[in-house]
Design a protein around this motif. Structure first.
Motif, PDB file in Angstrom:
ATOM      1  N   ASP A  17      -6.834   3.498   4.917  1.00  9.71           N
ATOM      2  CA  ASP A  17      -5.437   4.725   4.677  1.00  9.71           C
ATOM      3  C   ASP A  17      -6.474   5.590   3.933  1.00  9.71           C
ATOM      4  O   ASP A  17      -6.147   7.072   5.017  1.00  9.71           O
ATOM      5  N   LEU A  38       1.255  -1.187   0.106  1.00  5.79           N
ATOM      6  CA  LEU A  38      -0.004   0.375   0.074  1.00  5.79           C
ATOM      7  C   LEU A  38       0.522   0.969  -0.180  1.00  5.79           C
ATOM      8  O   LEU A  38       1.838   1.391   0.852  1.00  5.79           O
ATOM      9  N   ARG A  39       0.467   2.015  -0.507  1.00  5.14           N
ATOM     10  CA  ARG A  39       0.651   3.605  -1.252  1.00  5.14           C
ATOM     11  C   ARG A  39       0.676   4.592  -1.177  1.00  5.14           C
ATOM     12  O   ARG A  39      -0.790   4.650  -2.315  1.00  5.14           O
ATOM     13  N   VAL A  40       0.647   6.127  -1.445  1.00  7.20           N
ATOM     14  CA  VAL A  40       0.361   6.624  -2.374  1.00  7.20           C
ATOM     15  C   VAL A  40       1.033   6.876  -4.052  1.00  7.20           C
ATOM     16  O   VAL A  40       1.880   6.837  -3.774  1.00  7.20           O
ATOM     17  N   PRO A  94      -4.436   6.254  -2.456  1.00  9.82           N
ATOM     18  CA  PRO A  94      -3.742   5.461  -2.032  1.00  9.82           C
ATOM     19  C   PRO A  94      -3.559   4.347  -3.233  1.00  9.82           C
ATOM     20  O   PRO A  94      -5.065   4.429  -4.500  1.00  9.82           O
ATOM     21  N   ARG A 103      -5.515  12.407  -0.840  1.00  9.81           N
ATOM     22  CA  ARG A 103      -5.129  11.228  -0.574  1.00  9.81           C
ATOM     23  C   ARG A 103      -5.910  10.226  -2.093  1.00  9.81           C
ATOM     24  O   ARG A 103      -6.915  10.439  -1.572  1.00  9.81           O
ATOM     25  N   LEU A 148      -7.491   0.172   1.441  1.00  5.01           N
ATOM     26  CA  LEU A 148      -7.757   1.549   0.815  1.00  5.01           C
ATOM     27  C   LEU A 148      -8.738   1.973   1.381  1.00  5.01           C
ATOM     28  O   LEU A 148      -8.343   3.538   2.227  1.00  5.01           O
TER      29      LEU A 148
END
Length: 154
Positions: free
Chosen positions: A112, A9-11, A58, A56, A109
């Motif tokens: 997040d 999981l990342r941006v 993600p 945001r 997601l």
């Protein structure tokens, strides 16, 4: 015992734009090519991707390939009893490629974006759910409201 695929999981970043446009386009079955929404989405993404204060984005990667994404955007409004600071996050476009569904990526997601909403001191997170997505959102704590959603396309 089933093994889940290795995921990260990342941006999102600028390099993710083509795959995100493809994923977002999959939400609209009959949309293809360079429709005006894609041109506008490309410009919005380029100007917003690095702005962690108001958006945001993600993504979940499996084997280095983005397979799922969501969008959280901050909406500022007049403070009221249901939104004391007037700060609402809109959760939208939660999408996972069909071959990767059922592994909990949607939950990652949503969680997040909710965590981001808390960090930026939003009062609440709003969304519109499809019947297929409703269970995911209910598990995250979302509840139906009395006010039905209405819209006017301009």
């Amino acid at each position: 015992m089933s093994l889940l695929p290795v995921h990260r999981l990342r941006v999102a970043d600028l390099a993710d734009l083509p795959v995100l446009l493809d994923l977002w386009g999959s939400l609209f079955e009959d949309e293809t090519g360079e429709e005006p929404w894609r041109v506008s989405a490309r410009a919005w993404f380029a100007s917003t991707v690095d702005d962690g204060a108001t958006a945001r984005l993600p993504v979940v990667e499996v084997g280095g390939v983005v397979v799922a994404t969501a969008i959280g955007t901050l909406e500022l409004g007049v403070p009221n009893p249901y939104c004391p600071r007037g700060r609402t996050v809109r959760l939208a476009n939660v999408v996972t490629r069909p071959g990767h569904r059922g592994h909990g990526y949607g939950t990652l997601l949503v969680d997040d974006v909710i965590a981001w909403a808390r960090r930026i001191e939003a009062d609440r997170v709003d969304l519109s759910a499809t019947p297929e997505g409703r269970r995911l959102y209910e598990k995250a704590g979302f509840a139906l409201t009395r006010a039905p959603r209405m819209k006017l396309s301009l």
